[in-house]
Design a protein around this motif. Structure first.
Motif, PDB file in Angstrom:
ATOM      1  N   LYS A 187      18.004  13.764  -2.300  1.00 29.74           N
ATOM      2  CA  LYS A 187      19.465  13.791  -2.371  1.00 29.74           C
ATOM      3  C   LYS A 187      20.013  13.962  -0.958  1.00 29.74           C
ATOM      4  O   LYS A 187      19.628  14.881  -0.245  1.00 29.74           O
ATOM      5  CB  LYS A 187      19.934  14.936  -3.261  1.00 29.74           C
ATOM      6  N   HIS A 241      26.658  14.230  -1.980  1.00 24.60           N
ATOM      7  CA  HIS A 241      27.325  14.424  -3.275  1.00 24.60           C
ATOM      8  C   HIS A 241      28.787  14.074  -3.038  1.00 24.60           C
ATOM      9  O   HIS A 241      29.482  14.767  -2.302  1.00 24.60           O
ATOM     10  CB  HIS A 241      27.191  15.868  -3.736  1.00 24.60           C
ATOM     11  N   ARG A 290      32.380  13.813  -4.418  1.00 19.40           N
ATOM     12  CA  ARG A 290      33.190  14.353  -5.498  1.00 19.40           C
ATOM     13  C   ARG A 290      34.361  13.440  -5.794  1.00 19.40           C
ATOM     14  O   ARG A 290      35.055  12.992  -4.889  1.00 19.40           O
ATOM     15  CB  ARG A 290      33.665  15.748  -5.114  1.00 19.40           C
ATOM     16  N   ASP A 316      32.077  12.175 -10.226  1.00 19.53           N
ATOM     17  CA  ASP A 316      31.235  12.502  -9.084  1.00 19.53           C
ATOM     18  C   ASP A 316      30.057  11.533  -9.052  1.00 19.53           C
ATOM     19  O   ASP A 316      29.657  10.988 -10.082  1.00 19.53           O
ATOM     20  CB  ASP A 316      30.697  13.917  -9.192  1.00 19.53           C
ATOM     21  N   THR A 317      29.500  11.338  -7.862  1.00 19.33           N
ATOM     22  CA  THR A 317      28.293  10.525  -7.720  1.00 19.33           C
ATOM     23  C   THR A 317      27.411  11.155  -6.652  1.00 19.33           C
ATOM     24  O   THR A 317      27.883  11.925  -5.809  1.00 19.33           O
ATOM     25  CB  THR A 317      28.641   9.060  -7.382  1.00 19.33           C
ATOM     26  N   ILE A 318      26.139  10.867  -6.711  1.00 13.58           N
ATOM     27  CA  ILE A 318      25.171  11.447  -5.789  1.00 13.58           C
ATOM     28  C   ILE A 318      24.480  10.312  -5.042  1.00 13.58           C
ATOM     29  O   ILE A 318      24.136   9.286  -5.630  1.00 13.58           O
ATOM     30  CB  ILE A 318      24.132  12.289  -6.550  1.00 13.58           C
TER      31      ILE A 318
END
Length: 49
Positions: free
Chosen positions: A9, A12, A14, A26-28
């Motif tokens: 990761k 992040h 938001r 949200d996406t990572i």
């Protein structure tokens, strides 16, 4: 699945992805270094830096 393949990761985001209903989700973000891919190793992100 990404982590099982050696990805880590890196971000992040938001409220960055709009859905079809207009709501924000949200996406990572995941990434892998070329040297890690080739060697089968994982270099962790230093979040304290």
């Amino acid at each position: 699945m990404f982590r099982a393949c050696g990805f880590v990761k890196e971000a992040h985001y938001r409220e960055a992805w709009p859905g079809s209903d207009g709501r924000l989700h949200d996406t990572i973000g995941y990434g892998i270094l070329r040297r890690d891919w080739l060697s089968g190793s994982v270099t962790p992100v230093d979040w304290a830096a």
